[in-house]
Design a protein around this motif. Structure first.
Motif, PDB file in Angstrom:
ATOM      1  N   UNK A 189      -1.223   3.843 -11.982  1.00  0.00           N
ATOM      2  CA  UNK A 189      -1.865   4.939 -11.252  1.00  0.00           C
ATOM      3  C   UNK A 189      -1.853   4.703  -9.743  1.00  0.00           C
ATOM      4  N   UNK A 190      -1.775   3.440  -9.335  1.00  0.00           N
ATOM      5  CA  UNK A 190      -1.780   3.120  -7.908  1.00  0.00           C
ATOM      6  C   UNK A 190      -0.453   3.471  -7.232  1.00  0.00           C
ATOM      7  N   UNK A 191       0.608   3.480  -7.991  1.00  0.00           N
ATOM      8  CA  UNK A 191       1.931   3.764  -7.420  1.00  0.00           C
ATOM      9  C   UNK A 191       1.970   5.148  -6.787  1.00  0.00           C
ATOM     10  N   UNK A 192       2.440   5.220  -5.555  1.00  0.00           N
ATOM     11  CA  UNK A 192       2.578   6.491  -4.863  1.00  0.00           C
ATOM     12  C   UNK A 192       1.321   6.996  -4.194  1.00  0.00           C
ATOM     13  N   UNK A 193       0.224   6.238  -4.255  1.00  0.00           N
ATOM     14  CA  UNK A 193      -1.004   6.666  -3.586  1.00  0.00           C
ATOM     15  C   UNK A 193      -0.874   6.493  -2.075  1.00  0.00           C
ATOM     16  N   UNK A 194      -1.796   7.087  -1.328  1.00  0.00           N
ATOM     17  CA  UNK A 194      -1.765   6.957   0.123  1.00  0.00           C
ATOM     18  C   UNK A 194      -1.893   5.505   0.560  1.00  0.00           C
ATOM     19  N   UNK A 195      -2.771   4.764  -0.117  1.00  0.00           N
ATOM     20  CA  UNK A 195      -2.937   3.360   0.263  1.00  0.00           C
ATOM     21  C   UNK A 195      -1.696   2.543  -0.047  1.00  0.00           C
ATOM     22  N   UNK A 196      -1.015   2.845  -1.140  1.00  0.00           N
ATOM     23  CA  UNK A 196       0.216   2.116  -1.456  1.00  0.00           C
ATOM     24  C   UNK A 196       1.275   2.380  -0.385  1.00  0.00           C
ATOM     25  N   UNK A 197       1.396   3.624   0.034  1.00  0.00           N
ATOM     26  CA  UNK A 197       2.350   3.968   1.092  1.00  0.00           C
ATOM     27  C   UNK A 197       1.931   3.367   2.428  1.00  0.00           C
ATOM     28  N   UNK A 198       0.606   3.316   2.665  1.00  0.00           N
ATOM     29  CA  UNK A 198       0.103   2.714   3.896  1.00  0.00           C
ATOM     30  C   UNK A 198       0.422   1.223   3.932  1.00  0.00           C
ATOM     31  N   UNK A 199       0.315   0.549   2.801  1.00  0.00           N
ATOM     32  CA  UNK A 199       0.649  -0.872   2.758  1.00  0.00           C
ATOM     33  C   UNK A 199       2.098  -1.122   3.116  1.00  0.00           C
ATOM     34  N   UNK A 200       3.000  -0.296   2.599  1.00  0.00           N
ATOM     35  CA  UNK A 200       4.420  -0.432   2.911  1.00  0.00           C
ATOM     36  C   UNK A 200       4.669  -0.180   4.400  1.00  0.00           C
ATOM     37  N   UNK A 201       4.021   0.888   4.922  1.00  0.00           N
ATOM     38  CA  UNK A 201       4.217   1.237   6.333  1.00  0.00           C
ATOM     39  C   UNK A 201       3.658   0.167   7.260  1.00  0.00           C
ATOM     40  N   UNK A 202       2.492  -0.384   6.892  1.00  0.00           N
ATOM     41  CA  UNK A 202       1.879  -1.416   7.727  1.00  0.00           C
ATOM     42  C   UNK A 202       2.724  -2.685   7.748  1.00  0.00           C
TER      43      UNK A 202
END
Length: 257
Positions: A232-245
């Motif tokens: 369920x975590x995959x594709x969430x805003x926080x998951x994308x934020x982690x990649x971007x950070x």
């Protein structure tokens, strides 16, 4: 919350305190009701990312069940608001839990502490399982947790003799994450809370879920099981934020979404 439990929200941290010092912070049925209400609210609130369990100052963190308040639990829940699974249905807290313990950590109070994900202990803390010295033995939940969280012979020594394990030894054996001076206990718990808050909250919950569920499986099954919170975590805003950070070499800013 009812008498005997203090509950407060402090930003993304929930603070739960046992407050029954005249009975060594032992847990009455009313306190269990309040604890269950606290755990339920904590898990239901998306703004709470970590919880800290502590107890009012005095001789003990917790002496287990408050037998002076009556022993009939009416099958409502397990000790500790359901966390221990002893005496009723078990409540599986999804939110990471830090226990900050001091003084006597006795019987069911010891078991409640072992239900936490992280334990910080004051240097005056003493852990023990006193049943055999008192000539009693009832629910065996504390025994099953002790042999899983301590080296086998250390746990068996405590179980069979009722001898106390001081905080320093508990730290050496890995039962607790950190031992600090009594005056530093709250600050130590806050440091651990800050460490947990540094991670994405949904990822932290998913990691806790997978780790604890996998404990009950053979390793090959644990490795091949699909864990719903992780998926369920995959594709969430926080998951994308982690990649971007990570790509931007900056600290991530979590939103819990």
């Amino acid at each position: 919350m009812s008498s005997g439990i203090e509950f407060a929200k402090d930003g993304h941290v929930a603070r739960v305190k046992l407050n029954n010092p005249k009975a060594l912070n032992a847990i009455s049925p009313e306190m269990d009701d309040a604890l269950l209400a606290a755990w339920t609210e904590i898990d239901a609130d998306p703004g709470i990312w970590v919880a800290v369990l502590s107890a009012s100052p005095g001789k003990a963190f917790c002496a287990g069940a408050d037998v002076s308040a009556g022993t009939d639990r009416d099958g409502r829940m397990a000790l500790g608001g359901g966390l221990t699974g002893v005496g009723g249905p078990q409540y599986h807290l999804r939110t990471p839990l830090i226990a900050a313990v001091h003084g006597y950590v006795i019987g069911g109070g010891f078991e409640l502490a072992m239900c936490a994900d992280v334990i910080v202990a004051a240097d005056d803390a003493q852990f023990f399982i006193p049943e055999v010295k008192a000539g009693i033995i009832g629910e065996a939940g504390i025994i099953h947790r002790a042999v899983r969280q301590l080296p086998h012979h250390v746990a068996m020594g405590m179980i069979l003799t009722g001898e106390r394990l001081p905080a320093a030894k508990a730290g050496q054996y890995g039962l607790v994450n950190e031992v600090v001076g009594a005056g530093e206990l709250d600050a130590a718990a806050d440091r651990w809370a800050a460490k947990i808050l540094a991670g994405a909250p949904a990822a932290v919950r998913a990691a806790k879920d997978a780790a604890l569920r996998g404990l009950g499986m053979p390793l090959d099954q644990a490795l091949t099981t699909r864990y719903e919170p992780i998926e369920a975590y995959a594709g969430t805003k926080d998951q994308l934020e982690g990649v971007a950070a990570f790509a931007g070499k900056r600290k991530p800013v979590w939103t819990g979404r």
